[in-house]
Enzyme design. Structure first.
Site, PDB file in Angstrom:
ATOM      1  N   GLU A   1       0.830  -1.217   0.000  1.00 40.56           N
ATOM      2  CA  GLU A   1       0.000   0.000   0.000  1.00 40.56           C
ATOM      3  C   GLU A   1       0.860   1.261   0.000  1.00 40.56           C
ATOM      4  O   GLU A   1       0.710   2.136   0.857  1.00 40.56           O
ATOM      5  CB  GLU A   1      -0.963  -0.004   1.190  1.00 40.56           C
ATOM      6  CG  GLU A   1      -2.018  -1.089   1.073  1.00 40.56           C
ATOM      7  CD  GLU A   1      -3.123  -0.976   2.111  1.00 40.56           C
ATOM      8  OE1 GLU A   1      -2.966  -0.214   3.079  1.00 40.56           O
ATOM      9  OE2 GLU A   1      -4.151  -1.648   1.938  1.00 40.56           O
TER      10      GLU A   1
ATOM     11  N   GLU B   1      -5.597  -8.373  -0.918  1.00 40.94           N
ATOM     12  CA  GLU B   1      -6.279  -8.180   0.367  1.00 40.94           C
ATOM     13  C   GLU B   1      -7.722  -7.813   0.098  1.00 40.94           C
ATOM     14  O   GLU B   1      -7.996  -6.966  -0.755  1.00 40.94           O
ATOM     15  CB  GLU B   1      -5.655  -7.039   1.189  1.00 40.94           C
ATOM     16  CG  GLU B   1      -4.316  -7.338   1.768  1.00 40.94           C
ATOM     17  CD  GLU B   1      -3.809  -6.219   2.682  1.00 40.94           C
ATOM     18  OE1 GLU B   1      -4.639  -5.512   3.297  1.00 40.94           O
ATOM     19  OE2 GLU B   1      -2.586  -6.061   2.751  1.00 40.94           O
TER      20      GLU B   1
HETATM   21  C1  BGP Z   1      -4.384  -2.856   4.962  1.00 37.86           C
HETATM   22  C2  BGP Z   1      -3.031  -3.332   5.398  1.00 37.86           C
HETATM   23  C3  BGP Z   1      -3.026  -4.547   6.235  1.00 37.86           C
HETATM   24  C4  BGP Z   1      -4.279  -4.814   7.036  1.00 37.86           C
HETATM   25  C5  BGP Z   1      -5.557  -4.373   6.399  1.00 37.86           C
HETATM   26  C6  BGP Z   1      -6.754  -4.339   7.310  1.00 37.86           C
HETATM   27  O1  BGP Z   1      -4.371  -1.482   4.909  1.00 37.86           O
HETATM   28  O2  BGP Z   1      -2.211  -3.594   4.288  1.00 37.86           O
HETATM   29  O3  BGP Z   1      -1.825  -4.623   6.945  1.00 37.86           O
HETATM   30  O4  BGP Z   1      -4.163  -4.771   8.350  1.00 37.86           O
HETATM   31  O5  BGP Z   1      -5.454  -3.118   5.797  1.00 37.86           O
HETATM   32  O6  BGP Z   1      -6.691  -3.223   8.123  1.00 37.86           O
HETATM   33  P1  BGP Z   1      -6.882  -3.265   9.683  1.00 37.86           P
HETATM   34  O7  BGP Z   1      -5.958  -4.314  10.181  1.00 37.86           O
HETATM   35  O8  BGP Z   1      -6.518  -1.931  10.161  1.00 37.86           O
HETATM   36  O9  BGP Z   1      -8.305  -3.588   9.896  1.00 37.86           O
END
Ligand code: BGP
Length: 475
Positions: free
Chosen positions: A177, A373
């Protein structure tokens, strides 16, 4: 019709959110190791502390103990039929400070063992090189990616990994990201590991400077990978959440375009090998002149092989006059989209938005893509008999998989795989919570640090297994 035969079904995590063992195996301290948990009662965000402070809560130190339990976890992924498992290589396991002459063999060995364990079940590791895991010493002593020296340190780390794992890992991504810096807020700059802000710093300038250095580092890594082994495929990783205009009012439409420009110009550099004109115009306006002729050559020679991206939600923006003429991104202009429901954390659920994003990339770049993701964070409830009825997670994933299938069937999108976030409960990146859960596998541990880390299957476990068995035909 449907997904390709060799479609990479699986799940994704990041080293710092699951491994724990923050001081084992010769590992150094990373930026995420000095990030506190947020406070989910007061809503206070995570903070980066100056080293580890006694009495503070650092959830990434333990993660979910994946470092010691990975065999059990990989076996569970295999039971679901995973074809791919995305994780990151914690930079500080390989180069504890970032500036060492030689890599740490014990760290390299850990990932050899993990990748071998995956291959035992026919699971292909998909690897991110830098997932918010910048070495703390590199940030503190060198200023992170504001310093060009970070480019050399990253490229050295990347080359060590490509050489060592070239026969175990085909698909790579450089910076997770990378565009999450676009908000120019301190937290995002820190989380990406790009730069630590000091009193009097110009955050916006440093954001662009450090992002540029990361993009140069990424391009050099892509080129190096291809030289080491032409079979390696190196992608970018973009945090993608489409921005809609809140209404058809032309100013709202232009405002949304401005936000898309600002949030997603990074992918243009990764995929086209040069900066988009609107960003160059902005740099001209602001007097930023850090792009050298040599950098331009490097960017042109290091174009990515595929686009990896995360997708969780969409945004809507309403013009409120703050950015007259420029239509530059203004986070305060983001409004609730009343057509959409949201998660407990306010993340707006928009499956069709995923198809919109796939098309946005496809129209511009015509590259293969991987959704690396996508998932639903929720407060799960474990029943007395040990089961978790997470139908809401099944619903979320089902609708998103349907949308990506439509993008393949009707829009001609070339999709390599789907690694949902995250197959097992892990520490949340944005809040540092344990109770924001994404997994098919429940981990017995919570925000109060109660639990024994034991793993159990949620209802969604068998559902996903069936999705993979039918190659996404039965959802
Ligand atoms: C993205 C990241 C991850 C992950 C995901 C979910 O932005 O790449 O590392 O954690 O989001 O976010 P969160 O864990 O804050 O719910």
């Amino acid at each position: 019709m449907g997904f390709r035969e060799d479609f990479l079904w699986g799940g994704a995590v990041a080293a710092h959110q699951c491994e724990g063992a923050w001081q084992e195996g010769g590992k150094g301290i990373s930026c995420s190791d000095v990030e506190t948990a947020g406070d989910n009662v007061t809503g206070a965000p995570r903070r980066l502390t100056d080293g580890v402070v006694e009495g503070e809560d650092y959830p990434n130190h333990v993660g979910v103990d994946f470092y010691h339990r990975y065999k059990e976890d990989v076996a569970l992924f295999a039971e679901m039929g995973f074809k791919a498992f995305r994780t990151s290589i914690a930079w500080t396991r390989i180069f504890p400070r970032g500036d060492e002459e030689k890599p740490n063999e014990e760290g390299l060995k850990f990932y050899d063992d993990l990748f071998d364990e995956c291959h035992k079940y026919g699971i292909e590791p998909v690897i991110t090189l830098s997932h918010f895991e910048l070495p703390w010493a590199l940030a503190k002593e060198y200023g992170g990616f504001r310093n060009r020296k970070a480019i050399d340190m990253f490229v050295k780390f990347a080359k060590v990994c490509f050489e060592r794992y070239q026969h175990k890992v085909k698909y790579w991504m450089t910076f997770n990201e990378i565009n999450n810096q676009a908000d120019v807020t301190q937290h995002n700059l820190i989380q990406e590991g790009a730069v630590l802000l000091k009193e009097g710093d110009d955050a916006e300038y440093l954001m662009y400077l450090s992002a540029h250095h990361e993009l140069v580092a990424s391009a050099l890594a892509v080129k190096a990978a291809h030289e080491i082994n032409p079979d390696l495929q190196v992608g970018c990783m973009i945090g993608m959440n489409g921005v809609y205009p809140a209404s058809p009012k032309p100013e709202d439409v232009m405002n949304a375009l401005g936000a898309m420009h600002q949030k997603y110009w990074y992918v243009e550099v990764h995929a086209r090998g040069h900066y988009p004109r609107h960003i160059l115009k902005k740099f001209e306006r602001k007097g930023y002149d850090f792009i050298t002729e040599e950098d331009k050559k490097i960017l042109a020679e290091g174009k990515v092989d595929y686009i990896g991206f995360s997708y969780y939600m969409s945004f809507a923006t309403q013009y409120q006059g703050r950015n007259e003429k420029t239509f530059d991104y203004v986070p305060e202009d983001f409004v609730r989209n009343t057509y959409l429901k949201a998660s407990d954390w306010g993340w707006q659920i928009d499956p069709l938005g995923l198809r919109w994003c796939l098309n946005w990339f496809n129209d511009r770049f015509e590259l293969p893509m991987m959704i690396v993701e996508n998932g639903f964070g929720a407060y799960d409830k474990k029943e007395a008999d040990g089961t978790v009825d997470d139908q809401y997670r099944i619903d979320y994933l089902k609708e998103h998989i349907q949308a990506m299938r439509d993008a393949v069937d009707y829009d001609g999108v070339d999709l390599l795989g789907y690694t949902m976030w995250s197959p097992i409960d892990i520490v949340s990146a944005s809040t540092g919570e344990y109770d924001k859960r994404y997994g098919f596998i429940y981990v017995d541990y919570n925000n109060k640090h109660e639990g024994d880390f034991s793993r159990s299957k949620k209802k969604s476990f068998d559902w996903y297994k069936h999705v993979i068995e039918t190659n996404g035909q039965e959802l």
